[in-house]
Design an enzyme around this catalytic site. Structure first.
Site, PDB file in Angstrom:
ATOM      1  N   TYR A 194     -15.824 -82.869  16.177  1.00 17.24           N
ATOM      2  CA  TYR A 194     -14.816 -81.941  15.325  1.00 17.24           C
ATOM      3  C   TYR A 194     -13.877 -82.750  14.511  1.00 17.24           C
ATOM      4  O   TYR A 194     -13.919 -82.426  13.317  1.00 17.24           O
ATOM      5  CB  TYR A 194     -14.118 -81.202  16.308  1.00 17.24           C
ATOM      6  CG  TYR A 194     -13.023 -80.168  15.527  1.00 17.24           C
ATOM      7  CD1 TYR A 194     -13.413 -79.209  15.033  1.00 17.24           C
ATOM      8  CD2 TYR A 194     -11.545 -80.662  15.708  1.00 17.24           C
ATOM      9  CE1 TYR A 194     -12.476 -78.162  14.235  1.00 17.24           C
ATOM     10  CE2 TYR A 194     -10.724 -79.592  14.950  1.00 17.24           C
ATOM     11  CZ  TYR A 194     -11.227 -78.380  14.120  1.00 17.24           C
ATOM     12  OH  TYR A 194     -10.251 -77.662  13.274  1.00 17.24           O
ATOM     13  N   SER A 230      -7.620 -79.940   8.858  1.00 20.80           N
ATOM     14  CA  SER A 230      -6.981 -79.913  10.287  1.00 20.80           C
ATOM     15  C   SER A 230      -6.122 -81.080  10.214  1.00 20.80           C
ATOM     16  O   SER A 230      -6.391 -82.073   9.668  1.00 20.80           O
ATOM     17  CB  SER A 230      -7.984 -79.730  11.317  1.00 20.80           C
ATOM     18  OG  SER A 230      -7.518 -79.942  12.643  1.00 20.80           O
TER      19      SER A 230
END
Length: 299
Positions: free
Chosen positions: A185, A172
Site C-alpha cells: 500500500y 495518503s
C-alpha cells in the site's frame, strides 16, 4: 562571471520566495469557483469520494460519479441530487484499464468535457509483505496508481487543448511515511505522490499553467478500510473533514494538502533527524491497526 550572476539570481529568487510564502501565510487565499464545472470523482460510492462529491454538489458543480459498488454509487448520486446537482453515474472497475477508457469515452460523448478530475478510488490490504496475496498487491497498484494514469490520459488531452482544468490525486500520508504491514500500500501511494509531482512538473514544462494539480495526503480515516486504527498523533479523521480540506486545497490551487496539516512538520523531521531518533519517534507515535501477520501467502 556567469556562475556569479546565476548565484545572485538564485539568492534573489530565494529571498522573493520566502517573502511570497510569508505573504500567503498572512493574507487570505484567493478562491476560485467550481460552479458549473464538470467534475468526475472515482470511488464516489464511499468515504472521501462520497464526501468530496457532496462538497462539489454544494458548490453548484455538475457531477460524473464512478464506482464499482452500485448501491453506494446510487446513494451518493441521490444525496448530490437532493443538493441540486446534475449527476451522471457509471459502474466502473478502476482496476481494469479497458473499463476506464470505455467509460471515459461515454462520458465525453454523452456528458461533456471533464474539467476537474478527482482520482480518489483506492484499495488497501493490511498485512505483512509475505502474507499479502499476489492478486492483492496487483490490485493495489492497479487501483491506487495505474488508474490515475489511465483516467488522466483519457481526460488530459482536452484540458491541454483548452489549457484549463484541475487534476486531483488522492494519495495518503503513507505516500510520504512508511508503515509496517502496509508495504504494498505504501509503495502504491508513494507512486501516487510521485505521479502528482511529475505531472505537475511536466505541465509546467509544457507551458500549461491553466491546468492545476492537487495531491491529498490524509492520515487514517474512519472509512472501515483499515480495522481499529489508532495513534498517539491525534484522532482518526472523518471523511467529511478530509473532503473539506481537499475542497479548500482545490479552491485555492494548493499543490499538496496534508490532513492534518502538522504532517508538514513530520516530513521536515523525516528529512533532518538521524535514523536512530526517527526510529524512536515512530515507536512513540504508536500507530496501530488490525493486520494479518505471519500467515504466509501461497500466491
Amino acid at each position: 562571471m556567469r556562475a556569479l550572476a546565476e548565484l545572485l539570481l538564485f539568492l534573489a529568487t530565494l529571498l522573493y520566495s520566502y517573502l511570497e510564502a510569508l505573504a500567503k501565510l498572512l493574507l487570505p487565499a484567493r478562491r476560485k469557483s467550481v460552479r458549473g464545472e464538470l467534475v468526475l470523482v472515482t470511488g464516489a460510492g464511499h468515504g472521501v469520494g462520497r464526501a468530496a462529491a457532496l462538497e462539489f454538489a454544494k458548490r453548484g458543480s455538475r457531477l460524473v460519479l464512478w464506482d464499482i459498488n452500485k448501491h453506494g454509487l446510487e446513494d451518493t448520486a441521490a444525496e448530490c441530487q437532493r443538493l441540486g446537482a446534475p449527476v451522471q453515474t457509471f459502474l466502473v472497475d478502476c482496476s481494469k484499464r479497458e473499463e476506464i477508457y470505455s467509460a471515459a469515452e461515454k462520458v465525453k460523448k454523452d456528458v461533456g468535457d471533464v474539467t476537474i478530475l478527482v482520482n480518489n478510488a483506492g484499495v488497501i490490504t493490511a498485512a505483512d509483505l509475505l502474507s499479502t496475496q499476489d492478486h492483492q498487491i496487483e490490485r493495489m497498484f492497479e487501483v491506487n496508481i495505474l488508474a490515475h494514469m489511465w483516467t488522466t490520459r483519457a481526460f488530459l488531452p482536452t484540458m491541454m487543448k483548452n489549457n484549463y482544468g484541475h487534476i486531483v490525486t488522492v494519495a495518503s500520508a503513507a505516500g510520504h511515511f512508511v508503515i509496517s504491514f502496509m508495504v504494498a500500500y505504501c509503495s502504491s501511494k508513494f507512486a501516487a505522490v510521485g505521479f502528482h509531482k511529475a505531472l505537475t512538473e511536466e505541465l509546467s514544462a509544457l507551458g500549461k499553467d491553466g491546468i492545476k494539480t492537487t495531491c491529498l495526503c490524509p492520515v487514517f480515516i474512519n472509512t472501515g478500510f483499515v480495522k481499529n486504527p489508532s495513534t498517539r498523533l491525534g484522532k482518526i479523521l472523518e471523511a467529511e473533514e478530509v473532503a473539506e480540506a481537499l475542497m479548500e486545497g482545490i479552491l485555492t490551487n494548493q499543490k499538496m494538502v496534508f490532513v492534518p496539516s502538522n504532517q508538514r512538520l513530520a516530513l521536515f523531521f523525516e528529512r533532518v533527524f538521524p535514523e536512530r531518533a526517527l526510529n524512536l519517534l515512530r515507536k512513540m507515535t504508536e500507530v496501530k491497526f488490525d493486520a494479518i501477520v505471519g500467515q504466509r501467502s501461497t500466491q
